[in-house]
Design an enzyme around this catalytic site. Structure first.
Site, PDB file in Angstrom:
ATOM      1  CE  LYS A 209      13.192   5.095  16.261  1.00 28.58           C
ATOM      2  NZ  LYS A 209      12.854   4.154  16.153  1.00 28.58           N
ATOM      3  CD  GLU A 215      11.268  15.009   3.811  1.00 27.40           C
ATOM      4  OE1 GLU A 215      11.405  14.807   5.011  1.00 27.40           O
ATOM      5  OE2 GLU A 215      10.831  14.045   2.607  1.00 27.40           O
ATOM      6  N   GLY A 269       9.413   3.230  13.579  1.00 26.47           N
ATOM      7  CA  GLY A 269       8.481   4.371  13.009  1.00 26.47           C
ATOM      8  C   GLY A 269       7.466   4.073  12.316  1.00 26.47           C
ATOM      9  NE  ARG A 270       9.281  -0.507   8.213  1.00 20.25           N
ATOM     10  CZ  ARG A 270      11.370   0.270   8.722  1.00 20.25           C
ATOM     11  NH1 ARG A 270      11.352   1.029   8.198  1.00 20.25           N
ATOM     12  NH2 ARG A 270      12.174  -0.917   8.812  1.00 20.25           N
ATOM     13  CD  GLU A 355      10.701   2.943   5.847  1.00 20.45           C
ATOM     14  OE1 GLU A 355      10.310   4.250   5.049  1.00 20.45           O
ATOM     15  OE2 GLU A 355      10.672   3.516   6.859  1.00 20.45           O
ATOM     16  CG  HIS A 386     -17.120   1.785 -10.865  1.00 23.19           C
ATOM     17  ND1 HIS A 386     -18.393   1.632 -11.529  1.00 23.19           N
ATOM     18  CD2 HIS A 386     -17.370   1.506  -9.383  1.00 23.19           C
ATOM     19  CE1 HIS A 386     -19.043   0.386 -10.668  1.00 23.19           C
ATOM     20  NE2 HIS A 386     -19.035   0.889  -8.991  1.00 23.19           N
ATOM     21  CE  LYS A 513      15.551   9.955   5.481  1.00 27.72           C
ATOM     22  NZ  LYS A 513      14.996   9.828   6.772  1.00 27.72           N
TER      23      LYS A 513
HETATM   24  O1  LIG Z   1      10.633  10.022  13.845  1.00 29.76           O
HETATM   25  P1  LIG Z   1      11.288  11.074  12.031  1.00 29.76           P
HETATM   26  O2  LIG Z   1      13.122  10.662  12.611  1.00 29.76           O
HETATM   27  O3  LIG Z   1      11.183  12.535  11.523  1.00 29.76           O
HETATM   28  O4  LIG Z   1      10.916   9.855  10.895  1.00 29.76           O
HETATM   29  C1  LIG Z   1      10.396   9.811   9.800  1.00 29.76           C
HETATM   30  C2  LIG Z   1      10.084   8.889   8.427  1.00 29.76           C
HETATM   31  O5  LIG Z   1      11.950   8.947   8.641  1.00 29.76           O
HETATM   32  C3  LIG Z   1      11.734   7.148   8.050  1.00 29.76           C
HETATM   33  O6  LIG Z   1      12.543   6.850   8.674  1.00 29.76           O
HETATM   34  C4  LIG Z   1      12.171   7.203   6.779  1.00 29.76           C
HETATM   35  O7  LIG Z   1      11.834   7.525   5.820  1.00 29.76           O
HETATM   36  C5  LIG Z   1      10.833   6.260   8.596  1.00 29.76           C
HETATM   37  O8  LIG Z   1      11.443   4.953   8.309  1.00 29.76           O
HETATM   38  C6  LIG Z   1      10.514   7.529  10.006  1.00 29.76           C
HETATM   39  O9  LIG Z   1       9.142   6.877  10.313  1.00 29.76           O
END
Ligand SMILES: O=P(O)(O)OC[C@H]1O[C@](O)(CO)[C@@H](O)[C@@H]1O
Length: 523
Positions: A209, A215, A269-270, A355, A386, A513
């Site tokens: 987003k 990452e 995002g979620r 979150e 189990h 972060k």
């Molecule tokens: O889509 P982006 O901006 O890479 O964010 C990834 C994720 O990082 C967060 O902002 C925080 O971990 C989440 O809410 C989001 O889904």
């Protein structure tokens, strides 16, 4: 207009619930069933192909009436209105929360600011459809003229967990494309994925987003460099697409303007798998199935929006959860799907729920003096029987559980399915009704184990009285899956409203972060 700012513990319903709870020390689910032949029916809601049976909870009619009163007193109806109509209920980020618009079939204009967002949603869906069709049919060619065989979704959090969970859940509906997910900053993750891939036939979907996430950008760059070892910069257009709100960063990365799918600030995002973030879903199962997923979610949206609270599935689930979390002081909830397809549901819901409602400051800016977000965890049945179920049955903690099941199996192995569902029902019965000392005594006696009766008896007793919800659909289809996910999304919303917190920001993930960045810069 903002959500009403009401401290739930100051409501009359909360006070009444506290008093009512005092009488619950001796409440027995077993006795409640014995005393009320109608209990199962009384506490069951049927909504299309979904049946929620919440009769195996520590509740009576008064509990439910008081919980519904609580929902009324915190102005839940007004909050739902604001949620669906695009008010900026994500106040700390000054944004609307409109993932529901992504699956809505309504033609009524829906404005964010002055702009009707329906046309751009429709445009994006058309783009997802035509792109998916081209790739699936083999018309879309890679840089050496070959069709695409593999899709790699590069994202993390909401840009990974939702699509990954759905693609896994809809394996039965999958086409010939292989779909992979790269998320972790751990280089071993991306290395393991790319070692199986052929750059000539792989399509990379970068989902972020913000397009600033460490990452995702690190993984995307590593993959781009790997790709450029055998292809040229010019070939990127045939192999990389992006989903984001950050158009400048996408073009800087070198992605062709035609390969960009929009995201919007009014989708968290979620909650974004319904947008172009779900592109890998549409690629994997085809656009028609993706549309069905949206339709199922919309069916739940309409139920949630229009149904009275006492028959409203997400509202009832949220209220029950509040009953245990805030009155019984239960700390966790288990999510237990009886289908191998939903292996990734619990991790997905962990982000969505924790979150969103892992907050300790209320809408007044004050630290709350009551419990908020529950810890959720879980795994699929029967494997988990189990593994951790011993603790749920005989441990010291109260763990309310959602059992999710399907009347029919997809592959039709009826012998397996009968056994699976027998276990599904047996677990809930064992949790609710347990096994008494007398029953254990008789059992040991009839098994001829007379010498060990006294020593073994206490260990074999099941206290019972452990709450669970049974959530059953006819079968696992894109539509019923959409409904299931939307049900949990609305449960999250209701709980956030009642706890008087902001469910749609996530400042709590920022500090780590920032510190990681500092550590990197100082290294
Ligand atoms: O889509 P982006 O901006 O890479 O964010 C990834 C994720 O990082 C967060 O902002 C925080 O971990 C989440 O809410 C989001 O889904």
């Amino acid at each position: 207009m903002s959500l009403k700012n009401i401290n739930p513990t100051k409501t009359q319903a909360w006070k009444n619930l506290s008093d009512h709870y005092q009488g619950f020390a001796s409440f027995s689910i077993k006795k409640a069933f014995e005393n009320d032949a109608n209990r199962k029916k009384r506490f069951t809601i049927e909504q299309g192909d979904l049946t929620l049976d919440y009769s195996k909870n520590r509740i009576d009619q008064e509990t439910m009436d008081l919980l519904v009163q609580l929902a009324d007193e915190v102005a839940l109806k007004d909050a739902i209105e604001k949620y669906f109509s695009g008010e900026a209920i994500n106040e700390t980020e000054k944004r609307a929360v409109l993932h529901t618009a992504l699956r809505s079939s309504s033609k009524e204009p829906l404005k964010v600011g002055k702009k009707d967002i329906r046309p751009e949603i429709a445009r994006t869906l058309r783009k997802i459809k035509s792109f998916s069709n081209e790739v699936i049919s083999g018309k879309w060619k890679g840089y050496t003229g070959k069709s695409i065989t593999d899709i790699v979704n590069i994202g993390i959090g909401g840009s990974d967990l939702g699509p990954d969970m759905i693609v896994e859940a809809l394996q039965f509906y999958k086409n010939q494309l292989n779909t992979h997910f790269v998320s972790n900053i751990d280089g071993d993750h991306v290395s393991e994925v790319i070692k199986k891939l052929d750059p000539e036939t792989t399509l990379f979907v970068i989902v972020s987003k913000t397009f600033t996430t460490q990452e995702t950008l690190t993984n995307a760059n590593t993959i781009k460099n790997w790709f450029l070892k055998s292809a040229s910069q010019f070939d990127i257009a045939k192999h990389f697409v992006a989903v984001s709100t950050n158009l400048d960063a996408i073009s800087e990365f070198g992605i062709d303007g035609n390969n960009v799918f929009p995201m919007w600030n009014w989708v968290g995002g979620r909650f974004s798998l319904w947008s172009a973030v779900g592109l890998s879903i549409s690629l994997s199962v085809g656009f028609n199935n993706f549309r069905e997923l949206l339709d199922g979610a919309e069916e739940m949206d309409l139920h949630f929006k229009n149904e009275s609270f006492d028959k409203n599935v997400p509202v009832i689930l949220a209220l029950l959860s509040i009953w245990y979390n805030n009155f019984f002081k239960a700390e966790t909830e288990a999510i237990l799907p009886y289908t191998q397809y939903l292996t990734k549901l619990a991790p997905y819901l962990q982000q969505a729920i924790m979150e969103s409602n892992g907050k300790s400051v209320d809408r007044n800016g004050e630290v709350v003096d009551y419990q908020t977000g529950t810890i959720v965890w879980g795994s699929t049945g029967t494997n988990m029987q189990h593994a951790f179920m011993q603790l749920v049955h005989q441990g010291t903690k109260l763990i309310p559980a959602d059992f999710i099941g399907y009347q029919q199996s997809l592959h039709g192995l009826s012998d397996h399915h009968k056994k699976l569902m027998a276990n599904f029902n047996a677990q809930m019965d064992a949790l609710a009704f347990g096994k008494t000392l007398e029953e254990v005594h008789l059992e040991l006696k009839t098994s001829g184990n007379v010498n060990d009766i006294a020593t073994l008896m206490p260990y074999k007793v099941f206290e019972g009285n452990k709450p669970s919800n049974s959530i059953i659909f006819n079968n696992l289809t894109p539509k019923s899956l959409g409904k299931l996910v939307s049900m949990y999304e609305h449960k999250i919303f209701v709980q956030g409203v009642i706890w008087n917190i902001y469910s749609y920001d996530q400042f709590g993930v920022e500090l780590g972060k920032e510190l990681a960045k500092k550590l990197l810069n100082n290294a």
